[in-house]
Design a protein around this motif. Structure first.
Motif, PDB file in Angstrom:
ATOM      1  N   TRP A 196       0.927  -1.290  -0.132  1.00  0.00           N
ATOM      2  CA  TRP A 196       0.135   0.055  -0.023  1.00  0.00           C
ATOM      3  C   TRP A 196       0.981   1.210  -0.030  1.00  0.00           C
ATOM      4  N   TYR A 197       0.655   2.146  -0.858  1.00  0.00           N
ATOM      5  CA  TYR A 197       1.122   3.595  -0.623  1.00  0.00           C
ATOM      6  C   TYR A 197       0.220   4.326  -0.073  1.00  0.00           C
ATOM      7  N   GLY A 198       0.270   4.332   1.113  1.00  0.00           N
ATOM      8  CA  GLY A 198      -0.859   5.202   2.049  1.00  0.00           C
ATOM      9  C   GLY A 198      -2.071   4.461   1.918  1.00  0.00           C
ATOM     10  N   LYS A 212       4.119  -3.133 -11.840  1.00  0.00           N
ATOM     11  CA  LYS A 212       5.259  -4.137 -12.297  1.00  0.00           C
ATOM     12  C   LYS A 212       6.581  -3.466 -11.690  1.00  0.00           C
ATOM     13  N   SER A 213       6.829  -2.151 -11.737  1.00  0.00           N
ATOM     14  CA  SER A 213       8.079  -1.652 -11.123  1.00  0.00           C
ATOM     15  C   SER A 213       7.880  -1.544  -9.733  1.00  0.00           C
ATOM     16  N   THR A 214       6.893  -1.663  -8.911  1.00  0.00           N
ATOM     17  CA  THR A 214       6.760  -1.849  -7.411  1.00  0.00           C
ATOM     18  C   THR A 214       6.988  -3.311  -7.236  1.00  0.00           C
ATOM     19  N   ILE A 222       9.099  -5.423  -8.878  1.00  0.00           N
ATOM     20  CA  ILE A 222      10.383  -5.756  -8.934  1.00  0.00           C
ATOM     21  C   ILE A 222      11.297  -4.754  -7.846  1.00  0.00           C
ATOM     22  N   ARG A 223      10.918  -3.887  -7.605  1.00  0.00           N
ATOM     23  CA  ARG A 223      11.852  -2.955  -6.618  1.00  0.00           C
ATOM     24  C   ARG A 223      11.665  -3.617  -5.170  1.00  0.00           C
ATOM     25  N   THR A 224      10.790  -4.512  -4.800  1.00  0.00           N
ATOM     26  CA  THR A 224      10.677  -5.176  -3.720  1.00  0.00           C
ATOM     27  C   THR A 224      11.849  -6.316  -3.699  1.00  0.00           C
ATOM     28  N   PHE A 254      17.646   1.151 -14.525  1.00  0.00           N
ATOM     29  CA  PHE A 254      16.435   1.885 -14.338  1.00  0.00           C
ATOM     30  C   PHE A 254      16.165   2.480 -15.591  1.00  0.00           C
ATOM     31  N   GLN A 255      14.912   3.313 -15.961  1.00  0.00           N
ATOM     32  CA  GLN A 255      14.455   3.978 -17.013  1.00  0.00           C
ATOM     33  C   GLN A 255      15.438   5.070 -17.301  1.00  0.00           C
ATOM     34  N   GLN A 256      15.666   5.875 -16.199  1.00  0.00           N
ATOM     35  CA  GLN A 256      16.475   7.132 -16.081  1.00  0.00           C
ATOM     36  C   GLN A 256      17.985   6.578 -15.733  1.00  0.00           C
ATOM     37  N   PHE A 259      15.645  -5.230 -14.643  1.00  0.00           N
ATOM     38  CA  PHE A 259      15.627  -4.060 -15.387  1.00  0.00           C
ATOM     39  C   PHE A 259      14.250  -3.476 -15.520  1.00  0.00           C
ATOM     40  N   ASP A 260      14.133  -2.133 -15.301  1.00  0.00           N
ATOM     41  CA  ASP A 260      12.807  -1.406 -15.015  1.00  0.00           C
ATOM     42  C   ASP A 260      12.542  -0.531 -16.313  1.00  0.00           C
ATOM     43  N   GLU A 261      12.027  -1.169 -17.310  1.00  0.00           N
ATOM     44  CA  GLU A 261      11.670  -0.207 -18.554  1.00  0.00           C
ATOM     45  C   GLU A 261      13.057   0.210 -19.036  1.00  0.00           C
TER      46      GLU A 261
HETATM   47  P1  ADP Z   1       8.044   3.923 -13.256  1.00  0.00           P
HETATM   48  O1  ADP Z   1       8.613   4.142 -14.791  1.00  0.00           O
HETATM   49  O2  ADP Z   1       9.023   2.890 -12.728  1.00  0.00           O
HETATM   50  O3  ADP Z   1       6.589   3.112 -13.439  1.00  0.00           O
HETATM   51  P2  ADP Z   1       6.890   6.169 -12.185  1.00  0.00           P
HETATM   52  O4  ADP Z   1       6.906   7.296 -13.335  1.00  0.00           O
HETATM   53  O5  ADP Z   1       5.459   5.510 -11.930  1.00  0.00           O
HETATM   54  O6  ADP Z   1       7.839   5.090 -12.487  1.00  0.00           O
HETATM   55  O7  ADP Z   1       7.211   6.830 -10.976  1.00  0.00           O
HETATM   56  C1  ADP Z   1       8.413   7.504 -10.832  1.00  0.00           C
HETATM   57  C2  ADP Z   1       8.721   7.770  -9.419  1.00  0.00           C
HETATM   58  O8  ADP Z   1       7.389   8.414  -8.688  1.00  0.00           O
HETATM   59  C3  ADP Z   1       8.738   6.653  -8.539  1.00  0.00           C
HETATM   60  O9  ADP Z   1       9.638   6.632  -7.419  1.00  0.00           O
HETATM   61  C4  ADP Z   1       7.430   6.239  -7.828  1.00  0.00           C
HETATM   62  O10 ADP Z   1       7.474   5.513  -6.583  1.00  0.00           O
HETATM   63  C5  ADP Z   1       6.766   7.880  -7.701  1.00  0.00           C
HETATM   64  N1  ADP Z   1       5.254   7.923  -7.991  1.00  0.00           N
HETATM   65  C6  ADP Z   1       4.715   7.056  -8.989  1.00  0.00           C
HETATM   66  N2  ADP Z   1       3.314   7.301  -8.844  1.00  0.00           N
HETATM   67  C7  ADP Z   1       3.259   7.954  -7.679  1.00  0.00           C
HETATM   68  C8  ADP Z   1       2.217   8.576  -6.924  1.00  0.00           C
HETATM   69  N3  ADP Z   1       0.789   8.462  -7.513  1.00  0.00           N
HETATM   70  N4  ADP Z   1       2.182   9.460  -5.774  1.00  0.00           N
HETATM   71  C9  ADP Z   1       3.496   9.541  -5.403  1.00  0.00           C
HETATM   72  N5  ADP Z   1       4.798   8.929  -6.031  1.00  0.00           N
HETATM   73  C10 ADP Z   1       4.685   8.306  -7.267  1.00  0.00           C
END
Ligand code: ADP
Ligand code: ADP
Length: 230
Positions: A12-14, A42-44, A46-48, A85-87, A162-164
């Protein structure tokens, strides 16, 4: 024998329920591609696998090391799991060579000479050894991403995430990065988990494709099964 085990992982994010019981088991040396719509977790997930993201319920274990909330195994995990990472996330004020030698020197306690020799070999492997003395800002996106791959490999990880990795690249640079990843996959031994929208890569390189949607994995198949029309 699995090297990555994720079972019923919830995050959960919040109040936002991002992972709703995700499952993934990856064998040693296997190449798994995760696909699915943006925002599907997906990203969440693999980041675990390298403890960049905590989770609240379920279980993740990496090469027999269980990740837990007290984070005591983080160092061991980070040594085993490299991430791209992507960036790119290179250090802009360090040269290409310094970017690659940094972690081996300070984490793996390599001597400067050893670290440099190994780094140059890796830079050669990703086709970028001529740029060793340059700074990231002087390189193209594709070149920077290849440096990022070399930097991750310099820690001699057992698993590469590898994340995108090609999503931030201009189209003409996607190929060169995918080729490096493909070579790594085909070299054998490396366990890879790749989040990507590159269907060609998935079809050609993946042992298994996992489709995620809504924070869970909804389908798993070999590329052949996955991409054949119903
Ligand atoms: P990804 O390309 O890995 O999917 P995102 O562009 O979704 O990355 O997110 C980039 C960053 O912003 C990450 O650190 C992610 O945890 C954070 N993030 C993504 N969505 C939210 C959100 N709704 N609120 C706060 N932070 C977010
Ligand atoms: P994907 O990689 O499949 O694009 P993510 O794992 O990046 O998806 O994100 C899954 C969901 O979690 C998205 O809705 C995203 O906005 C949300 N999210 C990601 N990181 C954060 C964050 N740090 N804070 C709040 N929400 C986030």
């Amino acid at each position: 024998e699995p090297i990555i085990i994720a079972r019923d992982v919830h995050k959960w994010y919040g109040k936002f329920h991002a992972l709703k019981g995700a499952n993934l088991t990856v064998s040693r040396g296997e190449v798994v591609v995760i696909m699915g719509p943006s925002g599907s977790g997906k990203s969440t997930l693999i980041r675990t696998f390298n403890a960049l993201e905590s989770y609240q319920k379920g279980k993740v274990s990496i090469d027999g090391i269980e990740l837990s909330d007290d984070l005591k195994n983080i160092e061991a995990i980070r040594r085993e799991v490299g991430m791209v990472f992507q960036q790119f996330n290179l250090f802009p004020h360090l040269t290409v060579l310094e970017n690659v030698t940094l972690a081996p020197r300070w984490v793996r306690k390599r001597s400067p000479g050893q670290a440099e020799t190994e780094a140059l070999q890796l830079l050669d492997r990703v086709g970028i050894v001529e740029q060793a003395g340059k700074y990231p800002g002087q390189l193209s996106g594709g070149q920077q991403q290849r440096v990022a791959i070399a930097r991750a490999l310099a820690m001699q990880p057992k698993i590469m995430l590898f994340d995108e990795p090609t999503s931030a690249l201009d189209p003409e640079m996607v190929r060169e990065v995918l080729d490096v990843m493909k070579t790594l996959a085909k070299s054998g031994g490396m366990t890879m988990v790749v989040v990507t929208h590159e269907v060609g890569f998935a079809r050609e390189v993946a042992d298994r494709v996992v489709l995620m949607d809504g924070g869970i994995d909804i389908e798993e198949a070999t590329p052949k099964e996955f991409f054949q029309s119903p």
